[in-house]
Design a protein around this motif. Structure first.
Motif, PDB file in Angstrom:
ATOM      1  N   UNK A 114      11.406 -11.748  15.147  1.00 22.83           N
ATOM      2  CA  UNK A 114      11.620 -12.929  14.303  1.00 22.83           C
ATOM      3  C   UNK A 114      10.479 -13.063  13.293  1.00 22.83           C
ATOM      4  N   UNK A 115       9.233 -12.962  13.773  1.00 24.22           N
ATOM      5  CA  UNK A 115       8.066 -13.072  12.886  1.00 24.22           C
ATOM      6  C   UNK A 115       8.121 -12.016  11.787  1.00 24.22           C
ATOM      7  N   UNK A 116       8.425 -10.784  12.188  1.00 28.02           N
ATOM      8  CA  UNK A 116       8.494  -9.696  11.214  1.00 28.02           C
ATOM      9  C   UNK A 116       9.553  -9.988  10.154  1.00 28.02           C
ATOM     10  N   UNK A 117      10.727 -10.440  10.582  1.00 29.20           N
ATOM     11  CA  UNK A 117      11.803 -10.723   9.627  1.00 29.20           C
ATOM     12  C   UNK A 117      11.452 -11.894   8.720  1.00 29.20           C
ATOM     13  N   UNK A 118      11.034 -13.009   9.299  1.00 28.24           N
ATOM     14  CA  UNK A 118      10.744 -14.195   8.488  1.00 28.24           C
ATOM     15  C   UNK A 118       9.621 -13.926   7.493  1.00 28.24           C
ATOM     16  N   UNK A 119       8.468 -13.542   7.991  1.00 24.09           N
ATOM     17  CA  UNK A 119       7.313 -13.364   7.117  1.00 24.09           C
ATOM     18  C   UNK A 119       7.466 -12.136   6.224  1.00 24.09           C
ATOM     19  N   UNK A 120       8.039 -11.067   6.768  1.00 25.59           N
ATOM     20  CA  UNK A 120       8.240  -9.857   5.969  1.00 25.59           C
ATOM     21  C   UNK A 120       9.201 -10.075   4.818  1.00 25.59           C
TER      22      UNK A 120
END
Length: 173
Positions: free
Chosen positions: A74-80
């Motif tokens: 989730x972090x990778x998708x949102x911030x990325x």
């Protein structure tokens, strides 16, 4: 004397793992699928409300069921996606049959997720990326949004995952 004909109601068809609309039941979803769903909702907030990643992230983590999601993905998708939105749009825009402004924010966010995973999540096979994005579009997008997402991602895959697509095509030939 013959038995009278009695019309009986047919029992409903049992479809395990699916809701009435054909969507996977929550219990059957993987942690990564859940992460994509929460990321989609967060990216929608970014696209529509122009909210910052940190405030969206704090809000999303408080939603019911977030604890079952793969928070790292989730972090990778949102911030990325937010950090590389211009580059993602540059990959997506040439494949569209209309202006990006005419694409619904849901499909736009799903295409971001697909383009991001093609580029940065090489452990996820390209066919899985496409399928997951189609499922997101079916669950959250417009009536035929999944068809549009499918078409765009199938055009995008050969440029971002050239060797994987070529190997897949040679196996099928």
């Amino acid at each position: 004397m013959a038995e009278p004909f009695i019309k009986t109601k047919r029992p409903p068809q049992i479809r395990t793992g699916l809701t009435d609309t054909g969507v996977k039941k929550a219990a059957d979803k993987s942690a990564r699928t859940r992460a994509r769903e929460f990321a989609l909702q967060a990216l929608y907030q970014h696209l529509v409300g122009q909210n910052g990643a940190d405030s969206i992230d704090a809000f999303t983590r408080d939603l019911v069921g977030f604890h079952k999601a793969d928070s790292a993905h989730y972090d990778a998708l949102l911030h990325g996606c937010i950090e590389s939105e211009k580059a993602l749009d540059e990959n997506i825009t040439p494949l569209l049959d209309r202006k990006m402004a005419e694409i619904s924010p849901v499909e736009h966010a799903i295409l971001w997720i697909g383009a991001y995973e093609f580029t940065n999540c090489l452990d996820v096979p390209y066919r899985v990326v496409i399928n997951e994005c189609i499922e997101l579009a079916k669950a959250f997008g417009g009536t035929d949004g999944h068809k549009y997402v499918n078409g765009v991602l199938h055009k995008m895959a050969p440029s971002l995952r050239a060797s994987e697509v070529a190997a897949d095509q040679s196996r099928q030939a």
